[in-house]
Each structure stands twice: as C-alpha cells, then as structure tokens.
Scaffold this motif. Sequence first.
Motif, PDB file in Angstrom:
ATOM      1  N   SER A 122       0.798  -1.141   0.115  1.00 53.53           N
ATOM      2  CA  SER A 122       0.070  -0.123  -0.011  1.00 53.53           C
ATOM      3  C   SER A 122       0.971   1.304   0.055  1.00 53.53           C
ATOM      4  O   SER A 122       2.030   1.168   0.160  1.00 53.53           O
ATOM      5  CB  SER A 122      -0.904  -0.163   1.257  1.00 53.53           C
ATOM      6  OG  SER A 122      -0.012   0.108   2.340  1.00 53.53           O
ATOM      7  N   LEU A 123       0.217   2.455  -0.205  1.00 54.10           N
ATOM      8  CA  LEU A 123       0.984   3.696  -0.396  1.00 54.10           C
ATOM      9  C   LEU A 123       1.517   3.778   1.123  1.00 54.10           C
ATOM     10  O   LEU A 123       2.728   4.381   1.084  1.00 54.10           O
ATOM     11  CB  LEU A 123       0.159   4.885  -0.739  1.00 54.10           C
ATOM     12  CG  LEU A 123       0.737   6.138  -0.769  1.00 54.10           C
ATOM     13  CD1 LEU A 123       1.970   6.285  -1.652  1.00 54.10           C
ATOM     14  CD2 LEU A 123      -0.259   7.118  -1.333  1.00 54.10           C
ATOM     15  N   THR A 124       0.698   3.643   2.243  1.00 55.93           N
ATOM     16  CA  THR A 124       1.164   3.780   3.380  1.00 55.93           C
ATOM     17  C   THR A 124       2.402   2.994   3.746  1.00 55.93           C
ATOM     18  O   THR A 124       3.336   3.311   4.392  1.00 55.93           O
ATOM     19  CB  THR A 124       0.254   3.759   4.520  1.00 55.93           C
ATOM     20  OG1 THR A 124      -1.073   4.415   3.975  1.00 55.93           O
ATOM     21  CG2 THR A 124       0.271   3.791   6.041  1.00 55.93           C
ATOM     22  N   LYS A 125       2.378   1.656   3.306  1.00 55.76           N
ATOM     23  CA  LYS A 125       3.597   0.862   3.745  1.00 55.76           C
ATOM     24  C   LYS A 125       4.844   1.208   2.918  1.00 55.76           C
ATOM     25  O   LYS A 125       5.918   1.471   3.407  1.00 55.76           O
ATOM     26  CB  LYS A 125       3.042  -0.612   3.222  1.00 55.76           C
ATOM     27  CG  LYS A 125       4.298  -1.762   3.345  1.00 55.76           C
ATOM     28  CD  LYS A 125       4.336  -2.093   5.166  1.00 55.76           C
ATOM     29  CE  LYS A 125       5.078  -2.924   5.405  1.00 55.76           C
ATOM     30  NZ  LYS A 125       5.483  -3.138   6.656  1.00 55.76           N
ATOM     31  N   ILE A 140      10.115   3.852   3.494  1.00 52.43           N
ATOM     32  CA  ILE A 140      11.157   4.666   2.915  1.00 52.43           C
ATOM     33  C   ILE A 140      11.546   5.468   4.149  1.00 52.43           C
ATOM     34  O   ILE A 140      12.840   5.835   4.458  1.00 52.43           O
ATOM     35  CB  ILE A 140      10.641   5.472   1.937  1.00 52.43           C
ATOM     36  CG1 ILE A 140      10.460   4.589   0.570  1.00 52.43           C
ATOM     37  CG2 ILE A 140      11.433   6.550   1.420  1.00 52.43           C
ATOM     38  CD1 ILE A 140       9.792   5.343  -0.455  1.00 52.43           C
ATOM     39  N   LYS A 141      10.471   6.037   4.939  1.00 55.26           N
ATOM     40  CA  LYS A 141      10.881   6.903   5.946  1.00 55.26           C
ATOM     41  C   LYS A 141      11.601   6.296   7.197  1.00 55.26           C
ATOM     42  O   LYS A 141      12.614   6.785   7.557  1.00 55.26           O
ATOM     43  CB  LYS A 141       9.656   7.455   6.711  1.00 55.26           C
ATOM     44  CG  LYS A 141       9.091   8.625   6.037  1.00 55.26           C
ATOM     45  CD  LYS A 141       7.898   9.335   6.596  1.00 55.26           C
ATOM     46  CE  LYS A 141       7.379  10.726   5.951  1.00 55.26           C
ATOM     47  NZ  LYS A 141       6.198  11.212   6.987  1.00 55.26           N
ATOM     48  N   SER A 142      11.075   5.190   7.455  1.00 55.76           N
ATOM     49  CA  SER A 142      11.886   4.536   8.616  1.00 55.76           C
ATOM     50  C   SER A 142      13.314   4.119   8.530  1.00 55.76           C
ATOM     51  O   SER A 142      14.442   4.362   9.089  1.00 55.76           O
ATOM     52  CB  SER A 142      11.165   3.208   9.208  1.00 55.76           C
ATOM     53  OG  SER A 142      11.037   2.294   8.035  1.00 55.76           O
ATOM     54  N   GLU A 150      19.143   5.119   8.833  1.00 53.34           N
ATOM     55  CA  GLU A 150      20.482   5.025   8.175  1.00 53.34           C
ATOM     56  C   GLU A 150      21.281   6.459   8.159  1.00 53.34           C
ATOM     57  O   GLU A 150      22.396   6.698   8.455  1.00 53.34           O
ATOM     58  CB  GLU A 150      20.395   4.427   6.955  1.00 53.34           C
ATOM     59  CG  GLU A 150      20.071   3.034   7.083  1.00 53.34           C
ATOM     60  CD  GLU A 150      21.168   1.966   7.545  1.00 53.34           C
ATOM     61  OE1 GLU A 150      22.332   2.288   7.191  1.00 53.34           O
ATOM     62  OE2 GLU A 150      20.735   1.287   8.655  1.00 53.34           O
ATOM     63  N   ILE A 151      20.370   7.482   7.934  1.00 51.32           N
ATOM     64  CA  ILE A 151      21.002   9.001   7.979  1.00 51.32           C
ATOM     65  C   ILE A 151      21.266   9.075   9.305  1.00 51.32           C
ATOM     66  O   ILE A 151      22.793   9.797   9.400  1.00 51.32           O
ATOM     67  CB  ILE A 151      20.075   9.827   7.138  1.00 51.32           C
ATOM     68  CG1 ILE A 151      19.919   9.600   5.712  1.00 51.32           C
ATOM     69  CG2 ILE A 151      20.543  11.265   7.459  1.00 51.32           C
ATOM     70  CD1 ILE A 151      18.730  10.445   5.034  1.00 51.32           C
ATOM     71  N   PHE A 152      20.744   9.039  10.250  1.00 51.97           N
ATOM     72  CA  PHE A 152      21.242   9.285  11.473  1.00 51.97           C
ATOM     73  C   PHE A 152      22.252   8.414  11.894  1.00 51.97           C
ATOM     74  O   PHE A 152      23.385   9.171  12.945  1.00 51.97           O
ATOM     75  CB  PHE A 152      19.910   9.368  12.697  1.00 51.97           C
ATOM     76  CG  PHE A 152      19.012  10.209  12.744  1.00 51.97           C
ATOM     77  CD1 PHE A 152      18.898  11.501  11.973  1.00 51.97           C
ATOM     78  CD2 PHE A 152      17.972  10.082  13.597  1.00 51.97           C
ATOM     79  CE1 PHE A 152      18.220  12.306  11.925  1.00 51.97           C
ATOM     80  CE2 PHE A 152      16.961  11.099  13.606  1.00 51.97           C
ATOM     81  CZ  PHE A 152      17.248  12.395  12.959  1.00 51.97           C
ATOM     82  N   LEU A 174      13.751  12.827  11.480  1.00 49.92           N
ATOM     83  CA  LEU A 174      14.210  13.323  10.266  1.00 49.92           C
ATOM     84  C   LEU A 174      13.084  13.920   9.563  1.00 49.92           C
ATOM     85  O   LEU A 174      13.155  15.102   8.894  1.00 49.92           O
ATOM     86  CB  LEU A 174      15.082  12.334   9.423  1.00 49.92           C
ATOM     87  CG  LEU A 174      15.411  12.985   8.008  1.00 49.92           C
ATOM     88  CD1 LEU A 174      16.490  14.137   8.047  1.00 49.92           C
ATOM     89  CD2 LEU A 174      15.980  11.768   7.085  1.00 49.92           C
ATOM     90  N   TRP A 175      11.810  13.252   9.360  1.00 52.89           N
ATOM     91  CA  TRP A 175      10.846  13.734   8.777  1.00 52.89           C
ATOM     92  C   TRP A 175       9.614  14.254   9.507  1.00 52.89           C
ATOM     93  O   TRP A 175       9.431  13.807  10.784  1.00 52.89           O
ATOM     94  CB  TRP A 175      10.181  12.311   7.772  1.00 52.89           C
ATOM     95  CG  TRP A 175      11.280  11.676   7.082  1.00 52.89           C
ATOM     96  CD1 TRP A 175      11.885  10.747   7.263  1.00 52.89           C
ATOM     97  CD2 TRP A 175      12.017  12.245   5.878  1.00 52.89           C
ATOM     98  NE1 TRP A 175      12.845  10.085   6.331  1.00 52.89           N
ATOM     99  CE2 TRP A 175      12.703  11.500   5.549  1.00 52.89           C
ATOM    100  CE3 TRP A 175      12.021  13.383   5.224  1.00 52.89           C
ATOM    101  CZ2 TRP A 175      13.738  11.586   4.375  1.00 52.89           C
ATOM    102  CZ3 TRP A 175      12.869  13.615   3.970  1.00 52.89           C
ATOM    103  CH2 TRP A 175      13.665  12.557   3.746  1.00 52.89           C
TER     104      TRP A 175
END
Length: 148
Positions: A74-77, A82-84, A89-91, A106-107
């Motif tokens: 789903s779009l939510t998934k 992507i966000k999680s 990884e960026i942190f 971050l988001w």
Amino acid sequence: MKSEHIYKSHNKTLLLYHLVFPAKYRKKVFDEMIDITLKEICEEISSRYEINFIEIGNDEEHVYFLVQSVPILSLTKIVTIIKSITVREIFKRHPEIKKELWGGSLWTSGFYGNTVGQYANEEIIRKYVKNQGKVYNKMYQGQLNMNM
C-alpha cells in the motif's frame, strides 16, 4: 531508471507514485553529503523491497520521490518503509543531523502522495471507460465515500 510494467504470475502493473517528505521543522538539512547517503539508502531499499526509485530530488528541506511498486504494498506501507529506513541510516551515518534536529525524527509525520499516470490522465481514462461498450451506461460519477 525508467518505469516499466512489473509482471507477476497473476497481474501486470505499472503503479507510479509521486511522494514528498518534508524535513522535521522544515529544517534545511539536505546537502550534497546527505544527498549521496540518501541515494545509497534508496538503492539498498530497492534491492530489499519491491520499491523502485525512478527519480529522487530535493531542496534543502523537502525530498521528492517518483517511485514504482507492486499492488501488495500500500502507499502507506511504501512511505513507512522509506521513511523508517532512511531516518535510521542517515542518523547512523550522519549523527550531526540528529543533533541538529534535537534528537528527533528526520521527517514530519505527514507526507504528500499522488498517483502518476504514464499513459493517460483522468479525462483520457474516463473517455476510455465510456467507449468500451456499444452502449454506455454511466452507473456513478463523483467521489466514493469510504466512511460507512
């Protein structure tokens, strides 16, 4: 990368989404180093999940994605994946960003999402549906209400 149909045993799909993720507090955290890291993380996501990144762009406080996926996600998934993964990884790779965001996320909690039609817009699809039968019977027009 160009979008192409994805073939599965019982379906053929071309599902494209335009996503926009604002940075928390609209902080200007995206620079050349973060951009490189984000691209690498998205490539890793593509290798693990059926999410193809067609294009990624950003300004200093938003990231814009054109992604392709399969109907089982789903779009939510897709957004959650992507966000999680990107925040974790960026942190991990850039702890200074986490400090700049006061140890938070971050988001923002929200996002913008829209479907993208490669072959047709809404009006073309309406005409296509209308012209499929010998006699067209419009059964419904308007927004379906899913709140029952």
